[in-house]
Design a protein around this motif. Structure first.
Motif, PDB file in Angstrom:
ATOM      1  N   VAL A  82       0.814  -1.222   0.000  1.00 29.70           N
ATOM      2  CA  VAL A  82       0.000   0.000   0.000  1.00 29.70           C
ATOM      3  C   VAL A  82       0.847   1.271   0.000  1.00 29.70           C
ATOM      4  O   VAL A  82       0.638   2.177   0.801  1.00 29.70           O
ATOM      5  N   LEU A  83       1.783   1.327  -0.914  1.00 25.73           N
ATOM      6  CA  LEU A  83       2.566   2.540  -1.136  1.00 25.73           C
ATOM      7  C   LEU A  83       3.176   3.079   0.159  1.00 25.73           C
ATOM      8  O   LEU A  83       3.857   2.349   0.865  1.00 25.73           O
ATOM      9  N   SER A  84       2.901   4.321   0.509  1.00 26.99           N
ATOM     10  CA  SER A  84       3.532   4.920   1.690  1.00 26.99           C
ATOM     11  C   SER A  84       2.996   4.355   3.007  1.00 26.99           C
ATOM     12  O   SER A  84       3.550   4.623   4.070  1.00 26.99           O
ATOM     13  N   ILE A  90      -0.153  -4.376   8.120  1.00 28.75           N
ATOM     14  CA  ILE A  90      -0.028  -5.807   7.862  1.00 28.75           C
ATOM     15  C   ILE A  90      -1.022  -6.092   6.752  1.00 28.75           C
ATOM     16  O   ILE A  90      -2.170  -5.635   6.808  1.00 28.75           O
ATOM     17  N   ASN A  91      -0.596  -6.834   5.724  1.00 37.16           N
ATOM     18  CA  ASN A  91      -1.403  -6.987   4.524  1.00 37.16           C
ATOM     19  C   ASN A  91      -1.644  -8.450   4.183  1.00 37.16           C
ATOM     20  O   ASN A  91      -0.710  -9.251   4.163  1.00 37.16           O
ATOM     21  N   TYR A 153      -7.619   2.547   2.590  1.00 32.45           N
ATOM     22  CA  TYR A 153      -6.328   3.232   2.561  1.00 32.45           C
ATOM     23  C   TYR A 153      -6.306   4.261   1.424  1.00 32.45           C
ATOM     24  O   TYR A 153      -5.914   5.410   1.626  1.00 32.45           O
ATOM     25  N   THR A 154      -6.737   3.853   0.229  1.00 29.59           N
ATOM     26  CA  THR A 154      -6.750   4.753  -0.931  1.00 29.59           C
ATOM     27  C   THR A 154      -7.564   6.009  -0.629  1.00 29.59           C
ATOM     28  O   THR A 154      -7.107   7.135  -0.880  1.00 29.59           O
ATOM     29  N   ILE A 155      -8.759   5.828  -0.091  1.00 23.90           N
ATOM     30  CA  ILE A 155      -9.637   6.969   0.200  1.00 23.90           C
ATOM     31  C   ILE A 155      -9.113   7.784   1.380  1.00 23.90           C
ATOM     32  O   ILE A 155      -9.025   9.013   1.310  1.00 23.90           O
ATOM     33  N   GLY A 156      -8.771   7.097   2.451  1.00 20.66           N
ATOM     34  CA  GLY A 156      -8.363   7.789   3.677  1.00 20.66           C
ATOM     35  C   GLY A 156      -7.074   8.566   3.552  1.00 20.66           C
ATOM     36  O   GLY A 156      -6.933   9.656   4.105  1.00 20.66           O
ATOM     37  N   LYS A 157      -6.126   8.010   2.815  1.00 20.63           N
ATOM     38  CA  LYS A 157      -4.811   8.648   2.679  1.00 20.63           C
ATOM     39  C   LYS A 157      -4.634   9.372   1.343  1.00 20.63           C
ATOM     40  O   LYS A 157      -3.580   9.959   1.098  1.00 20.63           O
ATOM     41  N   HIS A 158      -5.648   9.319   0.487  1.00 17.69           N
ATOM     42  CA  HIS A 158      -5.555   9.958  -0.842  1.00 17.69           C
ATOM     43  C   HIS A 158      -4.269   9.514  -1.534  1.00 17.69           C
ATOM     44  O   HIS A 158      -3.510  10.331  -2.054  1.00 17.69           O
TER      45      HIS A 158
END
Length: 184
Positions: A82-84, A90-91, A153-158
């Motif tokens: 998940v990038l940064s 944990i994924n 994650y995408t939405i929350g962290k843009h």
């Protein structure tokens, strides 16, 4: 007190094979995140792909509906998922899964895999002090700890464009298994 029985059929530790990881550099682990593969395969074939240095991706775990769980990257290290957000997460990836699945497809293709994912999430949340609860994209964006998916994650962290695990993932079922496996 009733002892819970693991839903896993086979658990295999293959950590140390994949070169696709890095140090967490002291970052706190805040999130247990769920992912889809967007391809065909099982836990082992996905783990094999993640162990290829050229893939450029990894998860801590791969899970399939047979109850097989493969440990790919040690949870003390950051997988490339998940990038940064890698150092703080944990994924786990559902092998052979797709964002476009309907609710019924999730149940027919991955119900046992979801059970395994929840079992692992409860264990890792306890190990790392992550609250055993799901969180919204907004909560994730504010660095609140919990269980979510790549989409949150995408939405929350843009950050990024992934939408997995998809709008039809059975979060209500996951919640019931969280209660069952955590004893709360």
């Amino acid at each position: 007190m009733t002892m819970m029985t693991s839903p896993m059929n086979k658990e295999e530790d293959q950590t140390g094979v994949s070169p696709n990881y890095e140090s967490r550099n002291g970052a706190p682990i805040l999130w247990f995140l769920l992912h889809t593969q967007e391809g065909d395969g099982d836990a082992q074939s996905l783990a094999n792909y993640l162990q290829n240095p050229n893939s450029g991706v990894s998860y801590h775990y791969t899970v399939d509906n047979s109850g097989t769980v493969i440990g790919v990257v040690d949870t003390d290290l950051a997988s490339w998922s998940v990038l940064s957000g890698n150092p703080q997460s944990i994924n786990l990836c559902f092998a052979g899964s797709r964002v476009a699945w309907t609710r019924d497809e999730w149940f027919s293709n991955m119900q046992r895999g979801i059970d395994c994912a929840v079992w692992i999430a409860v264990q890792d949340c306890r190990k790392y002090g992550i609250p055993i609860r799901t969180i919204s994209p907004e909560e994730l964006g504010n660095d609140q700890a919990g269980i979510a998916d790549h989409n949150a994650y995408t939405i929350g962290k843009h950050n990024g464009s992934h939408t997995d695990v998809g709008p039809n993932f059975p979060w209500d079922y996951l919640h019931s298994k969280l209660s069952e496996y955590s004893g709360s």
